[in-house]
Design a protein around this motif. Structure first.
Motif, PDB file in Angstrom:
ATOM      1  N   LEU A  48      13.906   6.285   1.063  1.00  0.00           N
ATOM      2  CA  LEU A  48      13.735   6.940   2.360  1.00  0.00           C
ATOM      3  C   LEU A  48      14.999   6.904   3.203  1.00  0.00           C
ATOM      4  CD1 LEU A  48      10.215   5.479   3.203  1.00  0.00           C
ATOM      5  CD2 LEU A  48      10.732   7.768   2.353  1.00  0.00           C
ATOM      6  N   ALA A  86       2.501   6.415   4.636  1.00  0.00           N
ATOM      7  CA  ALA A  86       2.623   7.437   5.675  1.00  0.00           C
ATOM      8  C   ALA A  86       1.434   7.248   6.604  1.00  0.00           C
ATOM      9  CB  ALA A  86       2.621   8.833   5.080  1.00  0.00           C
ATOM     10  N   VAL A 107       6.636   7.063   8.143  1.00  0.00           N
ATOM     11  CA  VAL A 107       6.737   6.746   6.725  1.00  0.00           C
ATOM     12  C   VAL A 107       7.660   5.550   6.580  1.00  0.00           C
ATOM     13  CG1 VAL A 107       7.296   7.633   4.435  1.00  0.00           C
ATOM     14  CG2 VAL A 107       6.467   9.201   6.202  1.00  0.00           C
ATOM     15  N   GLN A 158       8.549   1.851   3.953  1.00  0.00           N
ATOM     16  CA  GLN A 158       8.356   1.160   2.692  1.00  0.00           C
ATOM     17  C   GLN A 158       8.088  -0.324   2.885  1.00  0.00           C
ATOM     18  OE1 GLN A 158      11.564   1.956   0.023  1.00  0.00           O
ATOM     19  NE2 GLN A 158      10.221   1.920  -1.727  1.00  0.00           N
ATOM     20  N   ASP A 183       5.371  14.575   0.164  1.00  0.00           N
ATOM     21  CA  ASP A 183       6.819  14.751   0.020  1.00  0.00           C
ATOM     22  C   ASP A 183       7.538  13.424  -0.223  1.00  0.00           C
ATOM     23  OD1 ASP A 183       6.585  17.460   0.380  1.00  0.00           O
ATOM     24  OD2 ASP A 183       7.254  17.449   2.477  1.00  0.00           O
ATOM     25  N   ASN A 184       6.975  12.340   0.276  1.00  0.00           N
ATOM     26  CA  ASN A 184       7.582  11.019   0.140  1.00  0.00           C
ATOM     27  C   ASN A 184       6.855  10.126  -0.862  1.00  0.00           C
ATOM     28  OD1 ASN A 184       9.770  10.988   2.294  1.00  0.00           O
ATOM     29  ND2 ASN A 184       8.012  11.742   3.434  1.00  0.00           N
ATOM     30  N   GLU A 185       5.904  10.712  -1.613  1.00  0.00           N
ATOM     31  CA  GLU A 185       5.092   9.962  -2.584  1.00  0.00           C
ATOM     32  C   GLU A 185       4.479   8.726  -1.935  1.00  0.00           C
ATOM     33  OE1 GLU A 185       7.367   9.269  -6.143  1.00  0.00           O
ATOM     34  OE2 GLU A 185       7.896  11.380  -6.326  1.00  0.00           O
ATOM     35  N   ALA A 186       3.964   8.908  -0.730  1.00  0.00           N
ATOM     36  CA  ALA A 186       3.466   7.792   0.073  1.00  0.00           C
ATOM     37  C   ALA A 186       1.942   7.718   0.054  1.00  0.00           C
ATOM     38  CB  ALA A 186       3.945   7.952   1.520  1.00  0.00           C
TER      39      ALA A 186
END
Length: 156
Positions: free
Chosen positions: A59, A75, A111, A113, A136-139
C-alpha cells in the motif's frame, strides 16, 4: 504668483539634477589569463547501490516486516460526519479514500495493513461502490450494515 513659485521649483530641480559627474579615464591593463593547474584527484570509491528492502508494504511501498508483508489489508468504512468526531484508529490506515455517499455526505474507506488499535470507527454501512476500493487492494472489507446493492455485490 503661484505660477512663478511652480516655475522656480521646477527650475531648481532641473538645475540640481542636470549636473554632470566628472569622468575620469583610468588606465586599462591587459588582463592576463589565469593560470590553471590540474592536480590528479583521487578516484572516488564506488558507493554501493542502496539495499533493496526485503519486504515491502504494497500500500505504501515502504519497507515492512515479513509478517506484515504477508497479511491482507483491511478496508474499513468510517463515518465522516461532524457528529461522528472524534474518529478512532484512522492514523493506522495506509490509504484513505473519501467517497461521496448519498445526500452530499462523505464516508472514509480506510485501507491499512497493520491495525493494532483497540478501537476503530465509527464504522458505517457498505455501498456497492465502496467494495471496489477493497477489491482493488485485495483487502478484507469491514462494514456495519449496507445497501441492497452492496449486499448483492458481496454475495457475488
Amino acid at each position: 504668483m503661484k505660477r512663478f513659485i511652480y516655475l522656480s521649483i521646477i527650475t531648481i530641480l532641473l538645475t540640481a539634477c542636470s549636473k554632470k559627474v566628472a569622468e575620469v579615464d583610468l588606465p586599462v591593463k591587459a588582463a592576463e589569463p589565469p593560470k590553471i593547474t590540474v592536480s590528479p584527484s583521487p578516484s572516488p570509491s564506488p558507493t554501493p547501490p542502496p539495499k533493496e528492502p526485503e519486504f515491502i508494504n504494497p500500500l505504501t511501498g515502504l519497507e515492512t516486516s515479513e509478517e506484515l508483508s504477508k497479511m491482507r489489508p483491511f478496508a474499513i468504512v468510517v463515518n465522516n460526519l461532524k457528529k461522528a468526531l472524534p474518529q478512532s484508529g484512522l492514523m493506522q490506515a495506509d490509504v484513505f479514500y473519501e467517497v461521496l455517499a448519498e445526500g452530499g455526505i462523505t464516508r472514509l474507506v480506510c485501507v491499512g495493513q497493520n491495525y493494532t488499535s483497540e478501537k476503530i470507527g465509527p464504522i458505517r454501512s457498505a455501498r456497492d461502490y465502496f467494495i471496489d476500493f477493497a477489491l482493488d487492494n485485495e483487502a478484507v472489507f469491514v462494514h456495519h450494515g449496507g445497501s441492497p446493492g452492496a449486499y448483492s455485490f458481496i454475495n457475488k
